[in-house]
Design a protein around this motif. Sequence first.
Motif, mmCIF file in Angstrom:
data_model
loop_
_atom_site.group_PDB
_atom_site.id
_atom_site.type_symbol
_atom_site.label_atom_id
_atom_site.label_comp_id
_atom_site.label_asym_id
_atom_site.label_seq_id
_atom_site.Cartn_x
_atom_site.Cartn_y
_atom_site.Cartn_z
ATOM 1 N N ALA A 286 4.018 1.300 -1.585
ATOM 2 C CA ALA A 286 4.281 0.673 -0.286
ATOM 3 C C ALA A 286 5.126 -0.596 -0.375
ATOM 4 O O ALA A 286 5.771 -0.970 0.604
ATOM 5 C CB ALA A 286 2.951 0.360 0.401
ATOM 6 N N SER A 287 5.108 -1.276 -1.516
ATOM 7 C CA SER A 287 5.887 -2.520 -1.615
ATOM 8 C C SER A 287 7.179 -2.321 -2.403
ATOM 9 O O SER A 287 7.845 -3.292 -2.758
ATOM 10 C CB SER A 287 5.044 -3.625 -2.260
ATOM 11 O OG SER A 287 4.487 -3.178 -3.473
ATOM 12 N N GLN A 288 7.521 -1.072 -2.655
ATOM 13 C CA GLN A 288 8.766 -0.775 -3.387
ATOM 14 C C GLN A 288 9.971 -1.362 -2.638
ATOM 15 O O GLN A 288 10.041 -1.272 -1.408
ATOM 16 C CB GLN A 288 8.933 0.738 -3.506
ATOM 17 C CG GLN A 288 10.019 1.164 -4.463
ATOM 18 C CD GLN A 288 10.109 2.685 -4.564
ATOM 19 O OE1 GLN A 288 9.596 3.397 -3.708
ATOM 20 N NE2 GLN A 288 10.752 3.172 -5.594
ATOM 21 N N LEU B 211 -0.785 -7.302 -3.586
ATOM 22 C CA LEU B 211 -1.675 -6.158 -3.392
ATOM 23 C C LEU B 211 -3.110 -6.655 -3.500
ATOM 24 O O LEU B 211 -3.461 -7.336 -4.464
ATOM 25 C CB LEU B 211 -1.431 -5.073 -4.439
ATOM 26 C CG LEU B 211 -2.433 -3.921 -4.301
ATOM 27 C CD1 LEU B 211 -1.736 -2.589 -4.172
ATOM 28 C CD2 LEU B 211 -3.425 -3.887 -5.435
ATOM 29 N N ILE B 212 -3.905 -6.349 -2.476
ATOM 30 C CA ILE B 212 -5.320 -6.749 -2.497
ATOM 31 C C ILE B 212 -6.156 -5.497 -2.706
ATOM 32 O O ILE B 212 -6.019 -4.522 -1.959
ATOM 33 C CB ILE B 212 -5.719 -7.443 -1.177
ATOM 34 C CG1 ILE B 212 -4.848 -8.679 -0.956
ATOM 35 C CG2 ILE B 212 -7.196 -7.839 -1.201
ATOM 36 C CD1 ILE B 212 -5.137 -9.427 0.334
ATOM 37 N N THR B 213 -6.977 -5.504 -3.754
ATOM 38 C CA THR B 213 -7.844 -4.351 -4.011
ATOM 39 C C THR B 213 -9.201 -4.605 -3.360
ATOM 40 O O THR B 213 -9.853 -5.615 -3.618
ATOM 41 C CB THR B 213 -8.035 -4.122 -5.523
ATOM 42 O OG1 THR B 213 -8.531 -5.325 -6.111
ATOM 43 C CG2 THR B 213 -6.734 -3.752 -6.192
ATOM 44 N N LEU B 214 -9.578 -3.674 -2.501
ATOM 45 C CA LEU B 214 -10.853 -3.783 -1.787
ATOM 46 C C LEU B 214 -11.757 -2.661 -2.277
ATOM 47 O O LEU B 214 -11.670 -1.523 -1.804
ATOM 48 C CB LEU B 214 -10.613 -3.644 -0.279
ATOM 49 C CG LEU B 214 -9.652 -4.658 0.340
ATOM 50 C CD1 LEU B 214 -9.131 -4.162 1.675
ATOM 51 C CD2 LEU B 214 -10.331 -6.004 0.488
ATOM 52 N N GLY B 215 -12.562 -2.965 -3.262
ATOM 53 C CA GLY B 215 -13.473 -1.957 -3.803
ATOM 54 C C GLY B 215 -14.853 -2.560 -3.913
ATOM 55 O O GLY B 215 -15.313 -3.227 -2.988
ATOM 56 N N VAL C 254 5.597 -8.353 1.842
ATOM 57 C CA VAL C 254 4.671 -7.273 2.179
ATOM 58 C C VAL C 254 3.317 -7.583 1.549
ATOM 59 O O VAL C 254 3.249 -8.121 0.451
ATOM 60 C CB VAL C 254 5.217 -5.923 1.620
ATOM 61 C CG1 VAL C 254 4.138 -4.865 1.563
ATOM 62 C CG2 VAL C 254 6.385 -5.417 2.454
ATOM 63 N N VAL C 255 2.249 -7.252 2.275
ATOM 64 C CA VAL C 255 0.898 -7.332 1.716
ATOM 65 C C VAL C 255 0.311 -5.922 1.777
ATOM 66 O O VAL C 255 0.278 -5.310 2.849
ATOM 67 C CB VAL C 255 0.002 -8.304 2.518
ATOM 68 C CG1 VAL C 255 -1.422 -8.301 1.964
ATOM 69 C CG2 VAL C 255 0.585 -9.715 2.496
#
Length: 255
Positions: free
Chosen positions: A73-75, A82-86, A195-196
């Motif tokens: 998505a940020s290409q 990038l935020i990882t939500l796990g 971009v986020v």
Amino acid sequence: MLECQNQDKNNVIGLGIGVPGFVPLKGDRIPQLVNMGLENVPLKFKLEQKFNAHVLVENDANAAAWGEHKAGASQGTRDNLLITLGTGVGSGVIVNEAIHRGNLGLTGEIGHILVRPIDGKLCNCGKVGCLETECSGVAIESKAKALYDEHQLTAREVFNRADNGDETAKRVIQEASYYLAWGISHALHVLEFEVVVLGGGISRGGNLLLQPVRAYLEDFMGDCPEFPTEKVLVSKLGNKVALHGLYYLIYEKIN
Ligand SMILES: [Zn+2]
């Protein structure tokens, strides 16, 4: 894995491994992998011995950010987050088309930004009110379990219920989105990302998560209306994003 691919370990030319923890810029040891119960691990050395190949050990969020930057998505952007939500909340920071690690390698610990220091919950890190205690998968599950008085509820089920119009589930997601947008606004005020990207299991909530996050972010970025909140996106590469990142990182290291 090698057996599944019918490959001999002698054919391995490079090995990339993502770890859920701090990877120091100096030294070969990983100080602590809390979720795996390991400390002071000479991971790179051990794998190099076993496979006789180039080994690259990277923080898993950094690997995911690099994967999304190279093929997701940020290409095509220069600066992105990038935020990882796990289970927890982490992030990978790309600045000038490179992973930004900071002086020691600690960049990206967005999950431990304080968003609720007065009345928040105790975080695994020992502080009270970290972002992770409000919008991780564990946080969403724990809030929903208390509200529904159900003990087996998963974050995925909360999103399913919200999708079916359940007001309680929607409220849980709204609240998590509020704090997540707060965390994102802090990051945007420091580094103006183009971009986020939201990744990790919770990002599979798609628009159920994106819409409230963007709406709150519009308020929190009121002083910088130039930031287009539609530039907050969900991951394109899903749960394989870190593998993509590690592939590119090890390829770049070898070549
Ligand atoms: Zn914390």
